[in-house]
Write an enzyme that holds these catalytic residues in place. Structure first.
Site, PDB file in Angstrom:
ATOM      1  N   LYS A 306       9.065   3.366  11.669  1.00  0.00           N
ATOM      2  CA  LYS A 306       8.687   2.064  12.239  1.00  0.00           C
ATOM      3  C   LYS A 306       9.796   1.016  12.068  1.00  0.00           C
ATOM      4  O   LYS A 306      10.021   0.202  12.958  1.00  0.00           O
ATOM      5  CB  LYS A 306       7.370   1.577  11.632  1.00  0.00           C
ATOM      6  CG  LYS A 306       6.181   2.420  12.090  1.00  0.00           C
ATOM      7  CD  LYS A 306       4.866   1.880  11.571  1.00  0.00           C
ATOM      8  CE  LYS A 306       3.732   2.811  11.989  1.00  0.00           C
ATOM      9  NZ  LYS A 306       2.423   2.336  11.582  1.00  0.00           N
ATOM     10  N   ASP A 352      -0.322  -2.645  15.184  1.00  0.00           N
ATOM     11  CA  ASP A 352      -1.115  -2.351  13.983  1.00  0.00           C
ATOM     12  C   ASP A 352      -1.842  -3.585  13.449  1.00  0.00           C
ATOM     13  O   ASP A 352      -3.029  -3.544  13.118  1.00  0.00           O
ATOM     14  CB  ASP A 352      -0.211  -1.819  12.858  1.00  0.00           C
ATOM     15  CG  ASP A 352       0.138  -0.348  13.048  1.00  0.00           C
ATOM     16  OD1 ASP A 352      -0.606   0.346  13.748  1.00  0.00           O
ATOM     17  OD2 ASP A 352       1.161   0.078  12.488  1.00  0.00           O
ATOM     18  N   ALA A 381       1.076  -1.234  -0.779  1.00  0.00           N
ATOM     19  CA  ALA A 381       2.146  -2.138  -0.328  1.00  0.00           C
ATOM     20  C   ALA A 381       3.122  -1.390   0.579  1.00  0.00           C
ATOM     21  O   ALA A 381       4.298  -1.720   0.627  1.00  0.00           O
ATOM     22  CB  ALA A 381       2.868  -2.723  -1.538  1.00  0.00           C
TER      23      ALA A 381
HETATM   24  P1  NAP Z   1       3.246   4.308   2.991  1.00  0.00           P
HETATM   25  O1  NAP Z   1       4.161   3.321   3.609  1.00  0.00           O
HETATM   26  O2  NAP Z   1       3.782   5.617   2.544  1.00  0.00           O
HETATM   27  O3  NAP Z   1       2.506   3.603   1.764  1.00  0.00           O
HETATM   28  C1  NAP Z   1       1.631   4.312   0.922  1.00  0.00           C
HETATM   29  C2  NAP Z   1       0.965   3.352  -0.063  1.00  0.00           C
HETATM   30  O4  NAP Z   1      -0.035   4.108  -0.748  1.00  0.00           O
HETATM   31  C3  NAP Z   1       1.912   2.795  -1.109  1.00  0.00           C
HETATM   32  O5  NAP Z   1       1.501   1.499  -1.439  1.00  0.00           O
HETATM   33  C4  NAP Z   1       1.715   3.753  -2.290  1.00  0.00           C
HETATM   34  O6  NAP Z   1       1.974   3.179  -3.527  1.00  0.00           O
HETATM   35  C5  NAP Z   1       0.230   4.032  -2.166  1.00  0.00           C
HETATM   36  N1  NAP Z   1      -0.163   5.291  -2.790  1.00  0.00           N
HETATM   37  C6  NAP Z   1       0.030   6.531  -2.277  1.00  0.00           C
HETATM   38  N2  NAP Z   1      -0.496   7.448  -3.110  1.00  0.00           N
HETATM   39  C7  NAP Z   1      -1.019   6.772  -4.176  1.00  0.00           C
HETATM   40  C8  NAP Z   1      -1.696   7.166  -5.341  1.00  0.00           C
HETATM   41  N3  NAP Z   1      -1.933   8.432  -5.609  1.00  0.00           N
HETATM   42  N4  NAP Z   1      -2.101   6.215  -6.200  1.00  0.00           N
HETATM   43  C9  NAP Z   1      -1.863   4.904  -5.947  1.00  0.00           C
HETATM   44  N5  NAP Z   1      -1.228   4.471  -4.841  1.00  0.00           N
HETATM   45  C10 NAP Z   1      -0.805   5.399  -3.956  1.00  0.00           C
HETATM   46  O7  NAP Z   1       2.068   4.679   4.014  1.00  0.00           O
HETATM   47  P2  NAP Z   1       1.393   3.719   5.125  1.00  0.00           P
HETATM   48  O8  NAP Z   1       2.093   3.848   6.416  1.00  0.00           O
HETATM   49  O9  NAP Z   1       1.190   2.376   4.566  1.00  0.00           O
HETATM   50  O10 NAP Z   1      -0.019   4.459   5.316  1.00  0.00           O
HETATM   51  C11 NAP Z   1      -0.991   4.451   4.263  1.00  0.00           C
HETATM   52  C12 NAP Z   1      -2.297   4.986   4.820  1.00  0.00           C
HETATM   53  O11 NAP Z   1      -2.801   4.100   5.801  1.00  0.00           O
HETATM   54  C13 NAP Z   1      -2.152   6.314   5.551  1.00  0.00           C
HETATM   55  O12 NAP Z   1      -2.327   7.359   4.653  1.00  0.00           O
HETATM   56  C14 NAP Z   1      -3.216   6.270   6.622  1.00  0.00           C
HETATM   57  O13 NAP Z   1      -4.363   6.949   6.178  1.00  0.00           O
HETATM   58  C15 NAP Z   1      -3.530   4.812   6.766  1.00  0.00           C
HETATM   59  N6  NAP Z   1      -3.156   4.325   8.111  1.00  0.00           N
HETATM   60  C16 NAP Z   1      -4.156   4.068   8.982  1.00  0.00           C
HETATM   61  C17 NAP Z   1      -3.871   3.575  10.236  1.00  0.00           C
HETATM   62  C18 NAP Z   1      -4.983   3.294  11.187  1.00  0.00           C
HETATM   63  O14 NAP Z   1      -4.701   2.988  12.364  1.00  0.00           O
HETATM   64  N7  NAP Z   1      -6.230   3.354  10.758  1.00  0.00           N
HETATM   65  C19 NAP Z   1      -2.547   3.331  10.628  1.00  0.00           C
HETATM   66  C20 NAP Z   1      -1.531   3.625   9.714  1.00  0.00           C
HETATM   67  C21 NAP Z   1      -1.856   4.110   8.449  1.00  0.00           C
HETATM   68  P3  NAP Z   1       3.454   3.135  -4.157  1.00  0.00           P
HETATM   69  O15 NAP Z   1       4.148   1.977  -3.525  1.00  0.00           O
HETATM   70  O16 NAP Z   1       3.241   2.974  -5.600  1.00  0.00           O
HETATM   71  O17 NAP Z   1       4.106   4.456  -3.798  1.00  0.00           O
END
Ligand code: NAP
Length: 521
Positions: A306, A352, A381
Site C-alpha cells: 500500500k 479503507d 498500529a
Molecule cells: P499489519 O500492518 O501487518 O499490522 C498488524 C497489526 O497486528 C500490528 O499492529 C501488530 O502488532 C498486530 N499483531 C499481529 N499479531 C499480533 C499478536 N499476536 N499479538 C498482538 N498484536 C499482534 O496488518 P494490517 O494490514 O493492519 O491488517 C491487520 C488485520 O486487519 C488483517 O489481519 C485483516 O484481518 C484486517 N483487515 C481487514 C480489512 C477489511 O476490509 N475488513 C482490510 C484490511 C485488513 P505489532 O506492531 O506489535 O507487530
C-alpha cells in the site's frame, strides 16, 4: 480461437474414460491425452484411448502428447515408442500432436513425423519447457521452432519465479503472426494462463481438479469458467487485479469478477502476486502501463504494497487523493487509458478509511459529524489501523492506540495527534468504541481474541476488522454481553464497493457483494 484444454492424466483406460467424461461435462474445448501417464503404454492402447475420447465427444479436438521425462513427462518411455505413439495418433486423425522441439530437430525424428503428417490434417505442436527459469531468448527460440517447421505451433513454457517474468510471454503472443502457445508455470505465472485468451494464445491448459494437474500453477477448469469467466474473455477485455503477496486467498477476484459479470462489463479481475518491495512493485506496474494493449485499467493493492503504491504514483506525478497522502498508503490505483505517457496515467486512492467510517456510522446509526469527540480504542498500529486512525482523527474522534509494539503505537499517535499505550494497558478501557485492527482471531487462529472478554460491557460498540471468520471470537463475546457489533465484512464490502465505483463509475449491489464473500469464506 483460444482453446481451453484439459489434460487427461490417467494411468489406464478406465481412469481416462472417467476424466474425459468429466472434462467434457465441465466444458473443455480441447482434450490433451497425456499418454506418458498411461502404464504399459503401447500403440494399441493409444488407439483405444483415442477411440474412447472420440466416442465421448466427436467434435472436441484432441492433442496427443507423450512427454519426455526431462521435459515434465511422468513415465520415462523411450523415444522410439513415444514416436510410434504420436504417429499412430496422426494415423487415427487427431487434430494435434505435441512433440518436444529438441527431439523433433533430430533428422530421423523430423523425417518420420513430417512423413506421417504429409497429406493429413493433424497439426504439429513443437514444445519447449524450462522448469527452472525463463528461456535465455524466447523470441529467438520461437524463430528457431518456426524455421524447423513453419506450419508448426510453437509451445514455449517456462517457470516464472516472479510475476515480472511473465511479460516476455505476453510480448511473444502480442507480436505473434501465427498460432503460438506461451505461458508460465508456477504461482507467479498464474496470470499468463488466465489472460492468454485476451492475447490470442492458441491454448491454455486447466486441470480437472486440484489432484489431476499436470504442471505447477495450473488452475482448474471450474476456476477458469466460474471465477474468471473464461467464456466472456476476448481481445477487448479490460484488466484489473489485486496486487499483494501472498494473494492466493484474496476474496477480491471473486467479488469483482462477479460484480463485473452482473453489470455486463467486459472486465476481468486477476490475483497479482507481486513478491518483493518497492522495486518489484514499480517494475510490475511499469510493465503493465508500458504495454497499453494489455488494457490494465485499475488495481486494488494490499499487504505489503500500500505504501509502495502511493510512492509509485507520486514518482509518476499522478493524482493522489489527499487522505491517501495523509494516511501514507493507497489501496486503489486507477489507470487512465490512452494517455500520452506513463506519467500522469495513474492515480491513487484509499477506500479503507471511508469504508471503515461508513461501517461504523451505519451500525451506530449516526453521521460522520457524530464521531466528533467520541472516545475510541484502536487495537493495533499496522496498515489498517493507520487508515482508520486517519479517518477518525479527521472526523474529530478522541482516539487511543493500543499496540503490542508500543513504539509503533507512539509513531502513529504522534502523526495523528492522539493518545497511545501498550496493549497490556488495555485492562480498564474507558472508550465507547473498541476497534480490533490486529490479525488476532483471524483464520486459522479463530480461538483467540485481542480483548479480554471480562472487559466487554453492554454500552460498548465493538468493531473487528477481521472478516475471516465472519463472526470472530471477539464479536461473539461482545454480542453475548449485549454490546453493539460491527463486522469486518461490512468494511471489506464497503471498500470493494468504493473500488468498484472507481473502476467502473457504477454502484455495486452491496447485498450481492456480501453474498459472494459469505459464499467464498
Ligand atoms: P499489519 O500492518 O501487518 O499490522 C498488524 C497489526 O497486528 C500490528 O499492529 C501488530 O502488532 C498486530 N499483531 C499481529 N499479531 C499480533 C499478536 N499476536 N499479538 C498482538 N498484536 C499482534 O496488518 P494490517 O494490514 O493492519 O491488517 C491487520 C488485520 O486487519 C488483517 O489481519 C485483516 O484481518 C484486517 N483487515 C481487514 C480489512 C477489511 O476490509 N475488513 C482490510 C484490511 C485488513 P505489532 O506492531 O506489535 O507487530
Amino acid at each position: 480461437m483460444t482453446y481451453l484444454a484439459v489434460p487427461i492424466a490417467a494411468k489406464d483406460l478406465n481412469e481416462a474414460a472417467r476424466q474425459i467424461d468429466a472434462a467434457i461435462a465441465a466444458g473443455a474445448e480441447a482434450i490433451e491425452l497425456r499418454t506418458d501417464y498411461i502404464e504399459n503404454l503401447s500403440v494399441e492402447l493409444v488407439g483405444e484411448l483415442i477411440a474412447q475420447a472420440r466416442s465421448a465427444a466427436a467434435d472436441v479436438p484432441l492433442i496427443v502428447t507423450c512427454r519426455e521425462k526431462k521435459q515434465g513427462g511422468i513415465i520415462d518411455y523411450p523415444l522410439a515408442l513415444r514416436l510410434d505413439v504420436l504417429i499412430a495418433a496422426v494415423q487415427a486423425g487427431v487434430e494435434f500432436i505435441d512433440i518436444e522441439y529438441d527431439n523433433f530437430i533430430l533428422t530421423e525424428v523430423k523425417q518420420k513425423v513430417l512423413g506421417a503428417c504429409l497429406g493429413r490434417t493433424t497439426r504439429l505442436i513443437l514444445s519447449a519447457h524450462n522448469f527452472q527459469a525463463p528461456f535465455a531468448d524466447i523470441k529467438k527460440l520461437c524463430r528457431d521452432v518456426l524455421a524447423a517447421c513453419p506450419d508448426a505451433i510453437p509451445k514455449l513454457v517456462y517457470t516464472a519465479s516472479h510475476i515480472n517474468d511473465c511479460f516476455e510471454a505476453f510480448d511473444l503472443l502480442h507480436d505473434a503472426k501465427q498460432d503460438t502457445i506461451a505461458f508460465c508455470m508456477g504461482e507467479a505465472g498464474l496470470i499468463s494462463r488466465l489472460i492468454t485468451k485476451k492475447l490470442g494464445g492458441f491454448v491454455t491448459f486447466a486441470s480437472l481438479d486440484e489432484k489431476t494437474g499436470t504442471a505447477p500453477g495450473q488452475s482448474t477448469i471450474e476456476q477458469l469458467k466460474d471465477l474468471y469467466h473464461w467464456d466472456s474473455i476476448d481481445a477487448e477485455t479490460e484488466l484489473y487485479g489485486v496486487i499483494g503477496a501472498p494473494i492466493a486467498h484474496s476474496l477480491s477476484p471473486a467479488i469483482h469478477n462477479a460484480c463485473f459479470a452482473d453489470a455486463g462489463l467486459n472486465k476481468l479481475y486477476l490475483p497479482l502476486l507481486v513478491a518483493g518491495g518497492q522495486g518489484e512493485f514499480s517494475q510490475f506496474v511499469d510493465n503493465c502501463l508500458s504495454r497499453e494493449w494489455l488494457d490494465f485499467r485499475g488495481f486494488s493493492v494490499t499487504i505489503p504494497h500500500k505504501e509502495n503504491a502511493l510512492n509509485y504514483v507520486k514518482s509518476k506525478t499522478g493524482f493522489v487523493e489527499p487522505l491517501a497522502e495523509r494516511i501514507g498508503a493507497a489501496n486503489t490505483l486507477i489507470i487512465e487509458h490512452r494517455a500520452s505517457s506513463i506519467e500522469n496515467r495513474v492515480s491513487a486512492y484509499n477506500t479503507d478509511y471511508s469504508a471503515a467510517l461508513d461501517s461504523i456510522t451505519a451500525a451506530l446509526r449516526i453521521t460522520r459529524t457524530d464521531l466528533k469527540d467520541m472516545s475510541v480504542a484502536i487495537i493495533g498500529a499496522g496498515g489498517v489501523a493507520r487508515a482508520i486512525v486517519a479517518g477518525l482523527a479527521d472526523a474529530g474522534a478522541k482516539v487511543k492506540i493500543y499496540n503490542r509494539t508500543v513504539e509503533k503505537a507512539k509513531r502513529l499517535a504522534v502523526e495523528f495527534k492522539c493518545d497511545y499505550a501498550s496493549l497490556d494497558a488495555l485492562h480498564k478501557p474507558k472508550e465507547k468504541l473498541i476497534i480490533n485492527c490486529t490479525s488476532i482471531g483471524m483464520h486459522p487462529n479463530t480461538d483467540s481474541s485481542p480483548f479480554n472478554a471480562k472487559l466487554l460491557q453492554k454500552h460498548m460498540a465493538v468493531f473487528d476488522t477481521v472478516y475471516n471468520p465472519l463472526e470472530t471470537k471477539l464479536l461473539k463475546e461482545a454480542k453475548e454481553v449485549g454490546a453493539k457489533t460491527i463486522s469486518g465484512l461490512d468494511m471489506f464490502v464497503n471498500q470493494a464497493i468504493a473500488q468498484f465505483k472507481l473502476f467502473t463509475g457504477k454502484n455495486a449491489d452491496s447485498k450481492f457483494m456480501k453474498r459472494i464473500v459469505c459464499e467464498s469464506v
